[in-house]
Design a protein around this motif. Structure first.
Motif, short mmCIF file in Angstrom:
data_model
loop_
_atom_site.label_atom_id
_atom_site.label_comp_id
_atom_site.label_asym_id
_atom_site.label_seq_id
_atom_site.Cartn_x
_atom_site.Cartn_y
_atom_site.Cartn_z
N SER A 32 0.83 -1.20 0.00
CA SER A 32 0.00 0.00 0.00
C SER A 32 0.87 1.25 0.00
N GLY A 33 1.92 1.21 0.81
CA GLY A 33 2.84 2.34 0.88
C GLY A 33 3.47 2.62 -0.47
N ARG A 34 3.88 1.56 -1.14
CA ARG A 34 4.50 1.74 -2.46
C ARG A 34 3.51 2.24 -3.49
N ARG A 35 2.29 1.73 -3.40
CA ARG A 35 1.25 2.19 -4.33
C ARG A 35 0.95 3.68 -4.12
N ALA A 36 0.85 4.06 -2.83
CA ALA A 36 0.61 5.47 -2.50
C ALA A 36 1.74 6.34 -3.04
N LEU A 37 2.96 5.89 -2.82
CA LEU A 37 4.12 6.67 -3.27
C LEU A 37 4.13 6.88 -4.78
N SER A 38 3.72 5.82 -5.50
CA SER A 38 3.74 5.95 -6.96
C SER A 38 2.75 7.01 -7.43
N GLN A 39 1.71 7.22 -6.63
CA GLN A 39 0.73 8.25 -6.98
C GLN A 39 1.14 9.63 -6.47
N LEU A 40 1.85 9.63 -5.35
CA LEU A 40 2.23 10.91 -4.75
C LEU A 40 3.48 11.51 -5.40
N TYR A 41 4.33 10.64 -5.88
CA TYR A 41 5.60 11.13 -6.41
C TYR A 41 5.44 12.20 -7.50
N PRO A 42 4.55 11.97 -8.48
CA PRO A 42 4.38 13.01 -9.52
C PRO A 42 3.83 14.32 -8.97
N ARG A 43 3.22 14.27 -7.78
CA ARG A 43 2.64 15.49 -7.19
C ARG A 43 3.64 16.19 -6.27
N SER A 44 4.81 15.62 -6.12
CA SER A 44 5.80 16.21 -5.21
C SER A 44 6.83 17.01 -5.99
N GLY A 45 7.75 17.61 -5.27
CA GLY A 45 8.81 18.37 -5.94
C GLY A 45 8.66 19.87 -5.78
N ASN A 46 7.65 20.27 -5.02
CA ASN A 46 7.44 21.71 -4.84
C ASN A 46 7.98 22.25 -3.52
N ALA A 47 8.10 21.38 -2.54
CA ALA A 47 8.56 21.84 -1.22
C ALA A 47 10.05 22.16 -1.25
N HIS A 48 10.44 23.05 -0.37
CA HIS A 48 11.86 23.27 -0.13
C HIS A 48 12.27 22.27 0.94
N THR A 49 13.05 21.26 0.56
CA THR A 49 13.46 20.25 1.53
C THR A 49 14.81 20.64 2.11
N ILE A 50 14.85 20.64 3.43
CA ILE A 50 16.05 21.10 4.15
C ILE A 50 16.49 20.01 5.12
N GLY A 51 17.69 19.52 4.96
CA GLY A 51 18.22 18.52 5.88
C GLY A 51 19.14 19.17 6.89
N LEU A 52 18.97 18.82 8.17
CA LEU A 52 19.87 19.31 9.21
C LEU A 52 20.66 18.15 9.75
N THR A 53 21.96 18.26 9.69
CA THR A 53 22.78 17.19 10.23
C THR A 53 23.87 17.80 11.10
N GLY A 54 24.56 16.96 11.84
CA GLY A 54 25.58 17.45 12.75
C GLY A 54 25.73 16.47 13.88
N SER A 55 26.78 16.64 14.66
CA SER A 55 27.06 15.63 15.67
C SER A 55 25.99 15.63 16.78
N ALA A 56 25.97 14.55 17.53
CA ALA A 56 24.97 14.38 18.58
C ALA A 56 25.06 15.53 19.59
N GLY A 57 23.92 16.08 19.92
CA GLY A 57 23.88 17.12 20.93
C GLY A 57 24.27 18.51 20.44
N SER A 58 24.46 18.66 19.13
CA SER A 58 24.86 19.97 18.62
C SER A 58 23.72 20.97 18.61
N GLY A 59 22.52 20.48 18.88
CA GLY A 59 21.38 21.38 18.97
C GLY A 59 20.46 21.31 17.76
N LYS A 60 20.51 20.22 17.03
CA LYS A 60 19.70 20.09 15.82
C LYS A 60 18.20 20.19 16.10
#
Ligand SMILES: Nc1nc2c(ncn2[C@@H]2O[C@H](COP(=O)(O)OP(=O)(O)OP(=O)(O)O)[C@@H](O)[C@H]2O)c(=O)[nH]1
Ligand SMILES: [Mg+2]
Length: 311
Positions: A32-60
Protein backbone atom coordinates in the motif's frame (compact mmCIF):
# COMPACT_ATOMS: atom_id res chain seq x y z
CA UNK A 1 -10.72 2.30 -6.35
CA UNK A 2 -8.80 0.66 -3.57
CA UNK A 3 -8.56 1.92 0.00
CA UNK A 4 -5.10 3.23 -0.74
CA UNK A 5 -6.27 5.29 -3.69
CA UNK A 6 -9.04 6.78 -1.58
CA UNK A 7 -6.56 7.61 1.18
CA UNK A 8 -4.24 9.26 -1.35
CA UNK A 9 -7.17 11.30 -2.60
CA UNK A 10 -7.95 12.46 0.94
CA UNK A 11 -4.28 13.23 1.56
CA UNK A 12 -4.18 15.42 -1.54
CA UNK A 13 -7.26 17.22 -0.25
CA UNK A 14 -5.37 18.08 2.92
CA UNK A 15 -6.60 15.37 5.27
CA UNK A 16 -4.01 14.96 8.03
CA UNK A 17 -5.26 11.60 9.20
CA UNK A 18 -4.94 10.19 5.71
CA UNK A 19 -1.42 11.59 5.57
CA UNK A 20 -0.57 9.96 8.89
CA UNK A 21 -1.88 6.58 7.77
CA UNK A 22 -0.07 6.69 4.47
CA UNK A 23 3.16 7.70 6.19
CA UNK A 24 2.90 4.58 8.33
CA UNK A 25 2.46 2.44 5.22
CA UNK A 26 5.43 4.14 3.58
CA UNK A 27 7.57 3.68 6.67
CA UNK A 28 6.72 -0.01 6.82
CA UNK A 29 7.36 -0.32 3.09
CA UNK A 30 4.10 -2.15 2.51
CA UNK A 31 2.54 -2.71 -0.93
CA UNK A 32 0.00 0.00 0.00
CA UNK A 33 2.84 2.34 0.88
CA UNK A 34 4.50 1.74 -2.46
CA UNK A 35 1.25 2.19 -4.33
CA UNK A 36 0.61 5.47 -2.50
CA UNK A 37 4.12 6.67 -3.27
CA UNK A 38 3.74 5.95 -6.96
CA UNK A 39 0.73 8.25 -6.98
CA UNK A 40 2.23 10.91 -4.75
CA UNK A 41 5.60 11.13 -6.41
CA UNK A 42 4.38 13.01 -9.52
CA UNK A 43 2.64 15.49 -7.19
CA UNK A 44 5.80 16.21 -5.21
CA UNK A 45 8.81 18.37 -5.94
CA UNK A 46 7.44 21.71 -4.84
CA UNK A 47 8.56 21.84 -1.22
CA UNK A 48 11.86 23.27 -0.13
CA UNK A 49 13.46 20.25 1.53
CA UNK A 50 16.05 21.10 4.15
CA UNK A 51 18.22 18.52 5.88
CA UNK A 52 19.87 19.31 9.21
CA UNK A 53 22.78 17.19 10.23
CA UNK A 54 25.58 17.45 12.75
CA UNK A 55 27.06 15.63 15.67
CA UNK A 56 24.97 14.38 18.58
CA UNK A 57 23.88 17.12 20.93
CA UNK A 58 24.86 19.97 18.62
CA UNK A 59 21.38 21.38 18.97
CA UNK A 60 19.70 20.09 15.82
CA UNK A 61 16.33 19.53 17.46
CA UNK A 62 16.34 22.87 19.24
CA UNK A 63 17.34 24.50 15.98
CA UNK A 64 14.67 22.63 14.03
CA UNK A 65 12.05 23.88 16.46
CA UNK A 66 13.29 27.45 16.34
CA UNK A 67 13.48 27.36 12.54
CA UNK A 68 10.00 25.91 12.28
CA UNK A 69 8.61 28.76 14.38
CA UNK A 70 10.42 31.29 12.23
CA UNK A 71 9.08 29.74 9.01
CA UNK A 72 5.57 29.81 10.53
CA UNK A 73 5.99 33.50 11.32
CA UNK A 74 6.81 33.95 7.64
CA UNK A 75 3.59 32.19 6.71
CA UNK A 76 5.10 28.91 5.51
CA UNK A 77 3.54 25.52 6.16
CA UNK A 78 5.86 22.81 7.42
CA UNK A 79 6.61 19.13 7.51
CA UNK A 80 9.15 18.08 10.12
CA UNK A 81 10.82 14.68 10.04
CA UNK A 82 12.90 13.80 13.08
CA UNK A 83 15.04 10.73 12.81
CA UNK A 84 16.04 9.02 15.98
CA UNK A 85 18.80 6.44 15.75
CA UNK A 86 17.22 3.79 17.88
CA UNK A 87 13.85 4.41 19.37
CA UNK A 88 10.66 3.74 17.44
CA UNK A 89 8.84 6.71 18.93
CA UNK A 90 5.28 7.25 17.95
CA UNK A 91 4.40 10.30 15.98
CA UNK A 92 5.60 13.51 17.50
CA UNK A 93 6.65 11.95 20.77
CA UNK A 94 10.35 12.42 20.29
CA UNK A 95 10.42 16.10 19.57
CA UNK A 96 7.24 16.77 21.46
CA UNK A 97 8.48 15.46 24.74
CA UNK A 98 12.11 16.25 24.63
CA UNK A 99 12.11 19.65 23.16
CA UNK A 100 8.63 20.77 24.16
CA UNK A 101 7.36 21.48 20.73
CA UNK A 102 3.74 21.44 21.78
CA UNK A 103 3.12 24.79 20.15
CA UNK A 104 4.22 23.22 16.88
CA UNK A 105 2.49 19.88 17.30
CA UNK A 106 -0.81 21.63 17.92
CA UNK A 107 -0.38 23.84 14.86
CA UNK A 108 -2.54 22.64 11.96
CA UNK A 109 0.02 23.91 9.49
CA UNK A 110 2.82 21.82 10.93
CA UNK A 111 3.05 18.05 10.49
CA UNK A 112 5.62 16.36 12.65
CA UNK A 113 6.84 12.83 12.18
CA UNK A 114 9.44 10.96 14.20
CA UNK A 115 11.07 7.89 12.74
CA UNK A 116 13.61 5.33 13.83
CA UNK A 117 16.59 4.51 11.63
CA UNK A 118 16.05 0.82 12.30
CA UNK A 119 19.73 0.15 12.24
CA UNK A 120 20.24 1.59 8.77
CA UNK A 121 23.88 2.56 8.45
CA UNK A 122 23.17 5.79 6.69
CA UNK A 123 21.63 7.39 9.76
CA UNK A 124 18.48 7.93 7.79
CA UNK A 125 15.55 5.61 8.03
CA UNK A 126 15.30 3.68 4.75
CA UNK A 127 11.93 5.21 4.05
CA UNK A 128 12.86 8.82 4.77
CA UNK A 129 12.78 9.86 1.13
CA UNK A 130 9.27 8.45 0.78
CA UNK A 131 8.08 10.25 3.90
CA UNK A 132 9.47 13.51 2.57
CA UNK A 133 7.75 12.88 -0.78
CA UNK A 134 4.39 12.44 0.95
CA UNK A 135 4.77 15.63 3.02
CA UNK A 136 5.81 17.45 -0.13
CA UNK A 137 2.81 16.14 -2.11
CA UNK A 138 0.57 17.03 0.85
CA UNK A 139 1.50 20.61 0.02
CA UNK A 140 3.95 21.62 2.73
CA UNK A 141 6.05 24.62 1.72
CA UNK A 142 9.07 23.49 3.68
CA UNK A 143 10.09 20.02 4.87
CA UNK A 144 12.76 19.95 7.60
CA UNK A 145 14.59 16.68 8.17
CA UNK A 146 16.65 16.31 11.32
CA UNK A 147 19.08 13.40 11.21
CA UNK A 148 21.62 11.89 13.52
CA UNK A 149 25.21 12.71 12.79
CA UNK A 150 26.94 9.40 12.32
CA UNK A 151 29.43 10.13 9.59
CA UNK A 152 28.03 8.47 6.52
CA UNK A 153 24.54 9.87 6.89
CA UNK A 154 25.62 13.34 5.86
CA UNK A 155 25.94 12.07 2.33
CA UNK A 156 22.51 10.48 2.53
CA UNK A 157 20.99 13.74 3.71
CA UNK A 158 22.60 15.62 0.88
CA UNK A 159 21.24 13.03 -1.52
CA UNK A 160 17.73 13.88 -0.40
CA UNK A 161 17.48 17.55 0.51
CA UNK A 162 17.56 20.68 -1.63
CA UNK A 163 19.54 22.40 1.10
CA UNK A 164 21.83 20.69 3.59
CA UNK A 165 22.59 22.43 6.85
CA UNK A 166 25.51 21.20 8.90
CA UNK A 167 25.27 22.17 12.55
CA UNK A 168 28.54 22.58 14.43
CA UNK A 169 29.28 23.74 17.96
CA UNK A 170 32.39 25.32 19.43
CA UNK A 171 34.45 23.07 21.63
CA UNK A 172 32.37 19.94 21.28
CA UNK A 173 34.97 17.82 19.57
CA UNK A 174 34.00 19.42 16.29
CA UNK A 175 37.61 19.97 15.34
CA UNK A 176 37.67 22.48 12.52
CA UNK A 177 40.63 20.95 10.73
CA UNK A 178 39.34 17.40 10.88
CA UNK A 179 35.99 18.35 9.44
CA UNK A 180 37.28 19.89 6.29
CA UNK A 181 36.64 17.08 3.89
CA UNK A 182 33.29 15.35 3.97
CA UNK A 183 31.12 17.77 5.86
CA UNK A 184 32.31 20.88 4.12
CA UNK A 185 31.55 19.31 0.78
CA UNK A 186 27.94 18.63 1.49
CA UNK A 187 27.12 21.75 3.55
CA UNK A 188 25.11 24.35 1.68
CA UNK A 189 24.80 26.35 4.88
CA UNK A 190 27.04 25.98 7.91
CA UNK A 191 25.65 26.78 11.34
CA UNK A 192 27.79 27.47 14.36
CA UNK A 193 25.27 26.81 17.10
CA UNK A 194 25.58 27.49 20.84
CA UNK A 195 27.23 30.81 20.13
CA UNK A 196 26.53 31.77 23.71
CA UNK A 197 29.35 29.40 24.68
CA UNK A 198 32.98 30.50 24.95
CA UNK A 199 35.23 30.16 21.88
CA UNK A 200 32.31 30.47 19.47
CA UNK A 201 33.92 33.48 17.79
CA UNK A 202 37.26 31.77 17.38
CA UNK A 203 35.57 28.67 16.04
CA UNK A 204 33.51 30.61 13.52
CA UNK A 205 36.59 32.51 12.35
CA UNK A 206 38.56 29.29 11.84
CA UNK A 207 35.67 27.93 9.87
CA UNK A 208 35.49 31.07 7.76
CA UNK A 209 39.19 30.77 6.94
CA UNK A 210 38.65 27.27 5.59
CA UNK A 211 35.64 28.31 3.56
CA UNK A 212 37.53 31.27 2.11
CA UNK A 213 40.36 29.01 1.03
CA UNK A 214 38.06 26.49 -0.61
CA UNK A 215 37.55 26.62 -4.37
CA UNK A 216 34.12 27.03 -5.94
CA UNK A 217 31.97 29.88 -7.08
CA UNK A 218 29.67 29.94 -4.09
CA UNK A 219 31.05 30.52 -0.60
CA UNK A 220 29.16 28.47 1.94
CA UNK A 221 27.57 30.93 4.36
CA UNK A 222 28.37 30.52 8.06
CA UNK A 223 25.47 31.46 10.32
CA UNK A 224 25.98 31.91 14.03
CA UNK A 225 23.07 30.85 16.16
CA UNK A 226 22.10 30.10 19.73
CA UNK A 227 19.05 28.00 19.05
CA UNK A 228 18.14 27.66 22.72
CA UNK A 229 18.07 31.45 22.99
CA UNK A 230 16.42 31.91 19.59
CA UNK A 231 19.35 33.95 18.33
CA UNK A 232 20.40 34.04 14.70
CA UNK A 233 17.34 32.16 13.52
CA UNK A 234 16.11 34.94 11.23
CA UNK A 235 19.56 35.04 9.61
CA UNK A 236 19.49 31.28 9.15
CA UNK A 237 16.06 31.45 7.55
CA UNK A 238 17.32 34.12 5.19
CA UNK A 239 20.35 32.00 4.27
CA UNK A 240 18.07 29.05 3.52
CA UNK A 241 15.83 31.17 1.31
CA UNK A 242 18.89 32.56 -0.39
CA UNK A 243 20.22 29.07 -1.10
CA UNK A 244 16.91 28.02 -2.55
CA UNK A 245 16.86 31.02 -4.85
CA UNK A 246 20.45 30.29 -5.85
CA UNK A 247 19.83 26.66 -6.82
CA UNK A 248 16.72 27.60 -8.76
CA UNK A 249 18.33 30.40 -10.71
CA UNK A 250 21.65 28.67 -11.39
CA UNK A 251 20.19 25.38 -12.59
CA UNK A 252 21.90 23.62 -9.70
CA UNK A 253 18.55 22.35 -8.52
CA UNK A 254 17.98 20.45 -11.75
CA UNK A 255 21.36 18.75 -11.70
CA UNK A 256 21.07 18.06 -7.99
CA UNK A 257 17.69 16.41 -8.48
CA UNK A 258 19.06 14.30 -11.28
CA UNK A 259 21.84 13.09 -8.96
CA UNK A 260 19.29 12.44 -6.23
CA UNK A 261 17.16 10.41 -8.60
CA UNK A 262 20.15 8.36 -9.68
CA UNK A 263 21.16 7.78 -6.07
CA UNK A 264 17.65 6.68 -5.07
CA UNK A 265 17.09 4.38 -8.01
CA UNK A 266 20.43 2.66 -7.57
CA UNK A 267 20.06 2.38 -3.79
CA UNK A 268 16.64 0.76 -4.14
CA UNK A 269 17.76 -1.53 -6.95
CA UNK A 270 20.75 -2.61 -4.86
CA UNK A 271 18.47 -3.36 -1.93
CA UNK A 272 16.05 -5.34 -4.11
CA UNK A 273 18.85 -7.42 -5.58
CA UNK A 274 20.28 -8.20 -2.18
CA UNK A 275 16.82 -9.07 -0.84
CA UNK A 276 16.25 -11.40 -3.76
CA UNK A 277 19.59 -13.12 -3.24
CA UNK A 278 18.96 -13.56 0.45
CA UNK A 279 15.48 -14.95 -0.13
CA UNK A 280 16.48 -17.52 -2.73
CA UNK A 281 19.94 -18.53 -1.56
CA UNK A 282 19.24 -18.05 2.12
CA UNK A 283 16.60 -20.75 1.93
CA UNK A 284 18.48 -23.20 -0.26
CA UNK A 285 21.54 -22.96 2.00
CA UNK A 286 23.80 -21.62 -0.74
CA UNK A 287 24.78 -18.54 1.28
CA UNK A 288 25.65 -20.60 4.34
CA UNK A 289 27.70 -22.93 2.23
CA UNK A 290 29.72 -20.11 0.64
CA UNK A 291 30.17 -18.40 4.01
CA UNK A 292 31.49 -21.63 5.44
CA UNK A 293 34.05 -21.99 2.66
CA UNK A 294 35.18 -18.39 3.07
CA UNK A 295 35.46 -18.77 6.85
CA UNK A 296 37.62 -21.84 6.46
CA UNK A 297 39.78 -20.07 3.85
CA UNK A 298 38.83 -22.56 1.16
CA UNK A 299 37.43 -19.67 -0.87
CA UNK A 300 38.11 -15.93 -0.89
CA UNK A 301 35.24 -13.45 -0.34
CA UNK A 302 35.43 -11.97 -3.86
CA UNK A 303 35.11 -15.34 -5.52
CA UNK A 304 32.26 -16.25 -3.19
CA UNK A 305 30.38 -13.06 -4.07
CA UNK A 306 30.96 -13.74 -7.77
CA UNK A 307 29.60 -17.25 -7.40
CA UNK A 308 26.55 -16.03 -5.52
CA UNK A 309 25.71 -13.42 -8.12
CA UNK A 310 26.34 -15.60 -11.12
CA UNK A 311 23.79 -18.17 -9.99
N1 LIG B 1 24.32 26.68 25.48
C1 LIG B 1 23.49 26.28 24.53
N2 LIG B 1 22.93 25.07 24.61
C2 LIG B 1 22.10 24.69 23.62
C3 LIG B 1 21.79 25.52 22.52
N3 LIG B 1 20.96 24.87 21.70
C4 LIG B 1 20.75 23.67 22.25
N4 LIG B 1 21.42 23.56 23.42
C5 LIG B 1 21.40 22.40 24.35
O1 LIG B 1 22.10 21.32 23.78
C6 LIG B 1 21.49 20.10 24.16
C7 LIG B 1 21.19 19.27 22.94
O2 LIG B 1 20.19 19.93 22.18
P1 LIG B 1 19.36 19.17 21.07
O3 LIG B 1 18.58 20.19 20.34
O4 LIG B 1 18.63 18.03 21.66
O5 LIG B 1 20.54 18.63 20.17
P2 LIG B 1 20.47 17.52 19.02
O6 LIG B 1 21.58 17.82 18.09
O7 LIG B 1 19.11 17.45 18.46
O8 LIG B 1 20.75 16.21 19.84
P3 LIG B 1 20.59 14.71 19.33
O9 LIG B 1 19.35 14.65 18.47
O10 LIG B 1 20.48 13.92 20.57
O11 LIG B 1 21.84 14.43 18.56
C8 LIG B 1 20.26 20.47 24.95
O12 LIG B 1 20.55 20.38 26.32
C9 LIG B 1 19.99 21.89 24.55
O13 LIG B 1 19.35 22.62 25.55
C10 LIG B 1 22.40 26.83 22.50
O14 LIG B 1 22.18 27.62 21.59
N5 LIG B 1 23.24 27.14 23.52
MG1 LIG C 1 17.80 15.80 18.17
Amino acid sequence: VTDVDAAVERLLQGNRRALGRILTQIENDTPSGRRALSQLYPRSGNAHTIGLTGSAGSGKSTLTGALAREFRRRGKTLGIVAIDPTSPFSQGALLGDRIRMHDLTSDQHVFLRSMATRGNLGGLAPSTAGVVTALDAFGKDVVLVETVGAGQDEVEVAAMADTTVVVLTPGAGDDVQAMKAGIMEIADVLVVNKCDLPNADLFARQLAAIIDAAPGERKTPIIRTASALNEGIGELCAALDEHRAYIEQSGVRESHRREQARHQVLALARQRLIDRLVVTHGKDGRIDELVERVASRALDPHSAADELISE
